[in-house]
Scaffold this motif. Sequence first.
Motif, PDB file in Angstrom:
ATOM      1  N   THR A   5      17.056  18.909 -59.608  1.00 47.43           N
ATOM      2  CA  THR A   5      18.171  19.942 -59.388  1.00 47.43           C
ATOM      3  C   THR A   5      18.342  20.518 -58.261  1.00 47.43           C
ATOM      4  O   THR A   5      17.314  21.108 -57.680  1.00 47.43           O
ATOM      5  CB  THR A   5      18.089  21.137 -60.680  1.00 47.43           C
ATOM      6  N   PRO A   6      19.453  20.583 -57.375  1.00 43.41           N
ATOM      7  CA  PRO A   6      19.639  21.190 -56.176  1.00 43.41           C
ATOM      8  C   PRO A   6      19.583  22.487 -56.008  1.00 43.41           C
ATOM      9  O   PRO A   6      19.921  23.328 -57.198  1.00 43.41           O
ATOM     10  CB  PRO A   6      20.804  20.728 -55.719  1.00 43.41           C
ATOM     11  N   TRP A   7      18.811  23.097 -55.140  1.00 40.11           N
ATOM     12  CA  TRP A   7      18.866  24.595 -54.953  1.00 40.11           C
ATOM     13  C   TRP A   7      20.330  25.320 -55.243  1.00 40.11           C
ATOM     14  O   TRP A   7      19.945  26.405 -55.818  1.00 40.11           O
ATOM     15  CB  TRP A   7      18.390  24.929 -53.238  1.00 40.11           C
ATOM     16  N   GLU A   8      21.335  24.963 -54.668  1.00 40.35           N
ATOM     17  CA  GLU A   8      22.481  25.660 -54.839  1.00 40.35           C
ATOM     18  C   GLU A   8      22.833  25.674 -56.388  1.00 40.35           C
ATOM     19  O   GLU A   8      23.410  26.697 -56.836  1.00 40.35           O
ATOM     20  CB  GLU A   8      23.547  24.997 -54.018  1.00 40.35           C
ATOM     21  N   ASP A   9      22.616  24.800 -57.290  1.00 39.95           N
ATOM     22  CA  ASP A   9      22.663  24.600 -58.534  1.00 39.95           C
ATOM     23  C   ASP A   9      21.795  25.775 -59.146  1.00 39.95           C
ATOM     24  O   ASP A   9      22.319  26.745 -60.134  1.00 39.95           O
ATOM     25  CB  ASP A   9      22.579  23.568 -59.308  1.00 39.95           C
ATOM     26  N   LEU A  10      20.630  25.708 -58.838  1.00 39.49           N
ATOM     27  CA  LEU A  10      19.748  26.785 -59.289  1.00 39.49           C
ATOM     28  C   LEU A  10      20.069  28.078 -58.994  1.00 39.49           C
ATOM     29  O   LEU A  10      19.867  29.047 -59.938  1.00 39.49           O
ATOM     30  CB  LEU A  10      18.221  26.504 -59.005  1.00 39.49           C
ATOM     31  N   LYS A  11      20.400  28.311 -57.754  1.00 38.31           N
ATOM     32  CA  LYS A  11      20.812  29.704 -57.444  1.00 38.31           C
ATOM     33  C   LYS A  11      22.235  30.229 -57.888  1.00 38.31           C
ATOM     34  O   LYS A  11      22.096  31.348 -58.486  1.00 38.31           O
ATOM     35  CB  LYS A  11      21.229  29.609 -55.768  1.00 38.31           C
ATOM     36  N   ALA A  12      22.979  29.493 -58.416  1.00 35.90           N
ATOM     37  CA  ALA A  12      24.349  29.544 -59.190  1.00 35.90           C
ATOM     38  C   ALA A  12      23.890  30.081 -60.544  1.00 35.90           C
ATOM     39  O   ALA A  12      24.350  31.053 -61.050  1.00 35.90           O
ATOM     40  CB  ALA A  12      25.110  28.583 -59.123  1.00 35.90           C
ATOM     41  N   ILE A  13      22.976  29.459 -61.111  1.00 33.64           N
ATOM     42  CA  ILE A  13      22.530  29.798 -62.553  1.00 33.64           C
ATOM     43  C   ILE A  13      21.896  31.060 -62.407  1.00 33.64           C
ATOM     44  O   ILE A  13      22.205  32.156 -63.259  1.00 33.64           O
ATOM     45  CB  ILE A  13      21.725  28.644 -63.100  1.00 33.64           C
ATOM     46  N   ALA A  14      21.069  31.349 -61.476  1.00 29.18           N
ATOM     47  CA  ALA A  14      20.062  32.713 -61.416  1.00 29.18           C
ATOM     48  C   ALA A  14      21.053  33.590 -61.312  1.00 29.18           C
ATOM     49  O   ALA A  14      21.140  34.943 -61.641  1.00 29.18           O
ATOM     50  CB  ALA A  14      18.848  32.721 -60.115  1.00 29.18           C
TER      51      ALA A  14
END
Length: 135
Positions: free
Chosen positions: A69-78
């Motif tokens: 999972t790309p960092w930007e996707d994880l960051k958006a969820i968080a």
Amino acid sequence: MFGTTGMDKVTIPIFWEVTDLDILTPLVVEQLPAFAALTTTPRYLSVTQGLPHARVTYDILGRFTAAKTPWEDLKAIAHNYQNALSLAFLKVYIEQDEQYRSYLTAAYAKALTQAPYSLSLVQSIGEEIIQLTSY
């Protein structure tokens, strides 16, 4: 890092956010004992599973796992998790707006969850946390 000394002196409402992937202040060793030492109420513990604490954690863990999972996707969820629960907490305890209290519940946290990155919200450490921390 946090320890438990002095936590009983905290007298304001607390909203504490943690993740199971925090390698700097690990959930079981650092975060849970400190939260458990709080005697103030209300207190809330928001726990995410599978989301790194920060970009540095993501980069380090990425070297040892097959995470795709790309960092930007994880960051958006968080950020989605953090923004929703933080807003509710601030509305209730700063603005005294009781209509937001229903968002400070385990059910709402569960509704926010974007699999496979679960989100839990508890006010005390009990069975819920034990289940979260046993892999």
